[in-house]
Design a protein around this motif. Structure first.
Motif, PDB file in Angstrom:
ATOM      1  N   SER A   1      13.685  12.274   7.721  1.00 26.40           N
ATOM      2  CA  SER A   1      13.736  11.448   6.480  1.00 26.40           C
ATOM      3  C   SER A   1      12.824  12.057   5.521  1.00 26.40           C
ATOM      4  O   SER A   1      13.315  12.022   4.324  1.00 26.40           O
ATOM      5  CB  SER A   1      13.331   9.860   6.806  1.00 26.40           C
ATOM      6  OG  SER A   1      13.121   9.194   5.624  1.00 26.40           O
ATOM      7  N   VAL A   2      11.554  12.403   5.900  1.00 31.44           N
ATOM      8  CA  VAL A   2      10.627  13.027   4.985  1.00 31.44           C
ATOM      9  C   VAL A   2      11.110  14.417   4.382  1.00 31.44           C
ATOM     10  O   VAL A   2      11.012  14.503   3.256  1.00 31.44           O
ATOM     11  CB  VAL A   2       9.151  13.085   5.495  1.00 31.44           C
ATOM     12  CG1 VAL A   2       8.309  14.039   4.584  1.00 31.44           C
ATOM     13  CG2 VAL A   2       8.614  11.639   5.823  1.00 31.44           C
ATOM     14  N   LEU A   3      11.867  15.235   5.298  1.00 29.28           N
ATOM     15  CA  LEU A   3      12.334  16.435   4.850  1.00 29.28           C
ATOM     16  C   LEU A   3      13.242  16.263   3.829  1.00 29.28           C
ATOM     17  O   LEU A   3      13.514  16.893   2.817  1.00 29.28           O
ATOM     18  CB  LEU A   3      12.668  17.308   5.897  1.00 29.28           C
ATOM     19  CG  LEU A   3      11.613  17.713   6.848  1.00 29.28           C
ATOM     20  CD1 LEU A   3      12.125  18.495   8.211  1.00 29.28           C
ATOM     21  CD2 LEU A   3      10.629  18.697   6.056  1.00 29.28           C
ATOM     22  N   VAL A   4      14.370  15.172   4.131  1.00 28.53           N
ATOM     23  CA  VAL A   4      15.452  15.031   3.130  1.00 28.53           C
ATOM     24  C   VAL A   4      14.901  14.635   1.795  1.00 28.53           C
ATOM     25  O   VAL A   4      15.279  14.893   0.748  1.00 28.53           O
ATOM     26  CB  VAL A   4      16.475  13.974   3.882  1.00 28.53           C
ATOM     27  CG1 VAL A   4      17.370  13.445   2.816  1.00 28.53           C
ATOM     28  CG2 VAL A   4      17.012  14.505   5.041  1.00 28.53           C
ATOM     29  N   MET A   5      14.015  13.551   1.788  1.00 26.79           N
ATOM     30  CA  MET A   5      13.341  13.011   0.908  1.00 26.79           C
ATOM     31  C   MET A   5      12.642  13.934  -0.137  1.00 26.79           C
ATOM     32  O   MET A   5      13.001  13.913  -1.244  1.00 26.79           O
ATOM     33  CB  MET A   5      12.314  11.848   1.255  1.00 26.79           C
ATOM     34  CG  MET A   5      12.151  10.797   0.397  1.00 26.79           C
ATOM     35  SD  MET A   5      10.917   9.578   1.236  1.00 26.79           S
ATOM     36  CE  MET A   5      12.098   8.840   2.448  1.00 26.79           C
ATOM     37  N   VAL A   6      11.866  14.848   0.425  1.00 26.36           N
ATOM     38  CA  VAL A   6      11.277  15.813  -0.330  1.00 26.36           C
ATOM     39  C   VAL A   6      12.245  16.972  -0.648  1.00 26.36           C
ATOM     40  O   VAL A   6      12.154  17.454  -1.888  1.00 26.36           O
ATOM     41  CB  VAL A   6       9.924  16.385   0.533  1.00 26.36           C
ATOM     42  CG1 VAL A   6       9.215  17.512  -0.386  1.00 26.36           C
ATOM     43  CG2 VAL A   6       9.116  15.147   0.670  1.00 26.36           C
TER      44      VAL A   6
ATOM     45  N   LYS B   1       4.312  10.307  -7.089  1.00 26.86           N
ATOM     46  CA  LYS B   1       5.189  10.016  -8.108  1.00 26.86           C
ATOM     47  C   LYS B   1       6.339   9.943  -7.799  1.00 26.86           C
ATOM     48  O   LYS B   1       7.545  10.241  -8.538  1.00 26.86           O
ATOM     49  CB  LYS B   1       5.066  11.312  -9.173  1.00 26.86           C
ATOM     50  CG  LYS B   1       3.553  11.786  -9.695  1.00 26.86           C
ATOM     51  CD  LYS B   1       2.873  10.478 -10.675  1.00 26.86           C
ATOM     52  CE  LYS B   1       1.681  10.936 -11.041  1.00 26.86           C
ATOM     53  NZ  LYS B   1       0.913   9.940 -11.868  1.00 26.86           N
ATOM     54  N   GLY B   2       6.854   9.115  -6.799  1.00 23.82           N
ATOM     55  CA  GLY B   2       8.010   9.021  -6.144  1.00 23.82           C
ATOM     56  C   GLY B   2       8.689   9.866  -5.389  1.00 23.82           C
ATOM     57  O   GLY B   2       9.853   9.683  -5.011  1.00 23.82           O
ATOM     58  N   ARG B   3       8.074  11.198  -5.380  1.00 28.94           N
ATOM     59  CA  ARG B   3       8.744  11.989  -4.529  1.00 28.94           C
ATOM     60  C   ARG B   3       9.006  11.606  -3.119  1.00 28.94           C
ATOM     61  O   ARG B   3       9.789  12.264  -2.348  1.00 28.94           O
ATOM     62  CB  ARG B   3       7.994  13.394  -4.702  1.00 28.94           C
ATOM     63  CG  ARG B   3       7.761  13.942  -5.782  1.00 28.94           C
ATOM     64  CD  ARG B   3       9.181  14.996  -6.376  1.00 28.94           C
ATOM     65  NE  ARG B   3       9.237  15.314  -7.767  1.00 28.94           N
ATOM     66  CZ  ARG B   3      10.265  16.016  -8.115  1.00 28.94           C
ATOM     67  NH1 ARG B   3      11.357  15.942  -7.422  1.00 28.94           N
ATOM     68  NH2 ARG B   3      10.076  16.496  -9.339  1.00 28.94           N
TER      69      ARG B   3
ATOM     70  N   VAL C   1       0.768  -1.129  -0.005  1.00 27.05           N
ATOM     71  CA  VAL C   1       0.027  -0.101  -0.200  1.00 27.05           C
ATOM     72  C   VAL C   1       0.727   1.508   0.029  1.00 27.05           C
ATOM     73  O   VAL C   1       0.646   2.227  -0.594  1.00 27.05           O
ATOM     74  CB  VAL C   1      -1.060   0.037   1.252  1.00 27.05           C
ATOM     75  CG1 VAL C   1      -1.537   1.111   1.326  1.00 27.05           C
ATOM     76  CG2 VAL C   1      -2.080  -1.095   1.137  1.00 27.05           C
ATOM     77  N   ALA C   2       2.022   1.227   0.837  1.00 26.74           N
ATOM     78  CA  ALA C   2       2.836   2.488   0.992  1.00 26.74           C
ATOM     79  C   ALA C   2       3.552   2.867  -0.591  1.00 26.74           C
ATOM     80  O   ALA C   2       3.385   3.988  -0.834  1.00 26.74           O
ATOM     81  CB  ALA C   2       3.853   2.059   1.995  1.00 26.74           C
ATOM     82  N   TYR C   3       4.144   1.761  -1.240  1.00 28.31           N
ATOM     83  CA  TYR C   3       4.545   2.052  -2.299  1.00 28.31           C
ATOM     84  C   TYR C   3       3.714   2.256  -3.419  1.00 28.31           C
ATOM     85  O   TYR C   3       4.048   3.065  -4.338  1.00 28.31           O
ATOM     86  CB  TYR C   3       5.773   0.683  -2.770  1.00 28.31           C
ATOM     87  CG  TYR C   3       7.036   0.694  -1.998  1.00 28.31           C
ATOM     88  CD1 TYR C   3       7.843   1.281  -2.725  1.00 28.31           C
ATOM     89  CD2 TYR C   3       7.418   0.252  -0.693  1.00 28.31           C
ATOM     90  CE1 TYR C   3       9.262   1.395  -2.122  1.00 28.31           C
ATOM     91  CE2 TYR C   3       8.358   0.348  -0.163  1.00 28.31           C
ATOM     92  CZ  TYR C   3       9.287   0.821  -0.771  1.00 28.31           C
ATOM     93  OH  TYR C   3      10.537   0.990  -0.293  1.00 28.31           O
ATOM     94  N   PHE C   4       2.501   1.733  -3.317  1.00 24.93           N
ATOM     95  CA  PHE C   4       1.324   1.977  -4.139  1.00 24.93           C
ATOM     96  C   PHE C   4       0.934   3.668  -4.334  1.00 24.93           C
ATOM     97  O   PHE C   4       1.078   4.428  -5.108  1.00 24.93           O
ATOM     98  CB  PHE C   4       0.059   1.343  -4.089  1.00 24.93           C
ATOM     99  CG  PHE C   4      -0.931   1.647  -4.970  1.00 24.93           C
ATOM    100  CD1 PHE C   4      -1.123   1.164  -6.185  1.00 24.93           C
ATOM    101  CD2 PHE C   4      -2.015   2.526  -4.433  1.00 24.93           C
ATOM    102  CE1 PHE C   4      -2.041   1.433  -7.073  1.00 24.93           C
ATOM    103  CE2 PHE C   4      -3.137   2.785  -5.240  1.00 24.93           C
ATOM    104  CZ  PHE C   4      -3.151   2.403  -6.748  1.00 24.93           C
ATOM    105  N   ILE C   5       0.969   4.145  -2.765  1.00 20.88           N
ATOM    106  CA  ILE C   5       0.856   5.512  -2.723  1.00 20.88           C
ATOM    107  C   ILE C   5       1.762   6.355  -3.243  1.00 20.88           C
ATOM    108  O   ILE C   5       1.725   7.360  -3.601  1.00 20.88           O
ATOM    109  CB  ILE C   5       0.480   5.656  -1.244  1.00 20.88           C
ATOM    110  CG1 ILE C   5      -0.928   5.137  -0.510  1.00 20.88           C
ATOM    111  CG2 ILE C   5       0.463   7.403  -0.751  1.00 20.88           C
ATOM    112  CD1 ILE C   5      -1.062   5.140   0.658  1.00 20.88           C
TER     113      ILE C   5
ATOM    114  N   GLY D   1      15.784   8.705   3.383  1.00 26.15           N
ATOM    115  CA  GLY D   1      15.513   9.772   2.947  1.00 26.15           C
ATOM    116  C   GLY D   1      16.452  10.078   1.674  1.00 26.15           C
ATOM    117  O   GLY D   1      16.079  10.699   0.788  1.00 26.15           O
ATOM    118  N   VAL D   2      17.774   9.775   2.224  1.00 27.35           N
ATOM    119  CA  VAL D   2      18.961   9.841   1.000  1.00 27.35           C
ATOM    120  C   VAL D   2      18.352   9.088  -0.302  1.00 27.35           C
ATOM    121  O   VAL D   2      18.523   9.641  -1.407  1.00 27.35           O
ATOM    122  CB  VAL D   2      20.173   9.622   1.635  1.00 27.35           C
ATOM    123  CG1 VAL D   2      21.129   9.540   0.403  1.00 27.35           C
ATOM    124  CG2 VAL D   2      20.753  10.540   2.691  1.00 27.35           C
ATOM    125  N   ALA D   3      18.054   8.024  -0.076  1.00 27.48           N
ATOM    126  CA  ALA D   3      18.013   7.045  -1.413  1.00 27.48           C
ATOM    127  C   ALA D   3      16.639   7.520  -2.192  1.00 27.48           C
ATOM    128  O   ALA D   3      16.696   7.552  -3.251  1.00 27.48           O
ATOM    129  CB  ALA D   3      17.528   5.561  -0.930  1.00 27.48           C
ATOM    130  N   GLY D   4      15.772   7.946  -1.503  1.00 24.97           N
ATOM    131  CA  GLY D   4      14.512   8.450  -2.099  1.00 24.97           C
ATOM    132  C   GLY D   4      14.769   9.899  -2.812  1.00 24.97           C
ATOM    133  O   GLY D   4      14.284  10.108  -3.850  1.00 24.97           O
TER     134      GLY D   4
END
Length: 253
Positions: free
Chosen positions: A176-181, A37-39, A27-31, A210-213
């Protein structure tokens, strides 16, 4: 019929736990793929879903172990326990090749120490500002600011309360989310366009997901380079936070 199905889930708790985690990850990867869009990386969304489920489980059962207080989901308590958690950390560290880190040279090593210490200090300051005075609590929250893995490892080693450990995980998740975005937006301003800077960036930020995303959204070719130093960051954080950094925190506070 329903009782029979419930008994199957209860008697095979660990298998049920893997099933629930697998569905949650799907579900998480679907979202992640369809809505962002992978952000935002799927792992970050999965963590948020896990925290929401833990909260719901605690409210419904009025227990202290989140969703594992529900009888047929008790296996999640074992799956998320300290043994498998520490195994996952060690497995992640073995996935990194030290020869790759050496390619970044002195700058890569320094970025690891700066990243861990700076994150810890920022987290410790915020913990103190919000009223935490005990060195164990401050160190645990500071470690969580490094990554959401270092936080619970440090908390478990120092004997922190479950509430403080939960806060440390939340702090790591926010980072993690802040780094990702944020990574795709700042990449061109900091020259994040080659393997060398990707390794230094991974060492400074540290949160592997976060870094990978973030790098995947910037340039997928840079992901392995950022991830390898970010992996060592987690290991270094798990070594420094419960020992040297805790002792310094205890002296200061």
């Amino acid at each position: 019929m329903l009782d029979m199905i419930k008994n199957v889930f209860v008697n095979n708790g660990l298998v049920t736990a893997f099933l629930v985690v697998g569905i949650t990850m799907w579900v998480a990867y679907f979202i992640s793929g369809k809505l962002t869009k992978g952000r935002i990386h799927g792992s970050a969304i999965a963590i948020v879903l896990g925290l929401v489920l833990a909260y719901i489980g605690g409210v419904v059962t009025e227990g202290t172990k989140g969703i594992s207080d529900i009888s047929f989901l008790s296996g999640i308590g074992f799956l998320g326990g300290s043994m498998l958690r520490d195994f996952a950390i060690v497995a992640t560290s073995f996935g990194a090749n030290f020869d790759e880190v050496k390619k970044a040279g002195f700058r890569g090593v320094i970025s690891l120490f700066i990243g861990v210490i700076l994150s810890f200090v920022v987290g410790a300051i915020f913990a103190f500002m919000f009223g935490y005075k005990d060195a164990v609590d401050i160190a645990t929250i500071g470690a969580g600011t490094a990554t959401y893995i270092v936080g619970p490892v440090t908390g478990a080693a120092l004997g922190a309360s479950s509430e403080v450990i939960a806060i440390s995980i939340a702090a790591g998740l926010v980072k993690s989310v802040l780094v990702m975005v944020g990574t795709p937006f700042i990449a061109r301003f900091i020259g994040l366009n080659n393997p060398m800077t990707a390794m230094v960036y991974g060492g400074l930020m540290g949160t592997t997901s976060g870094v990978a995303g973030g790098l995947a959204a910037t340039d997928p070719k840079l992901v392995p380079y950022g991830a390898v130093t970010a992996t060592f960051y987690t290991g270094l954080g798990c070594l420094l936070a419960p020992t040297v950094l805790f002792l310094l925190t205890d002296l200061i506070f």
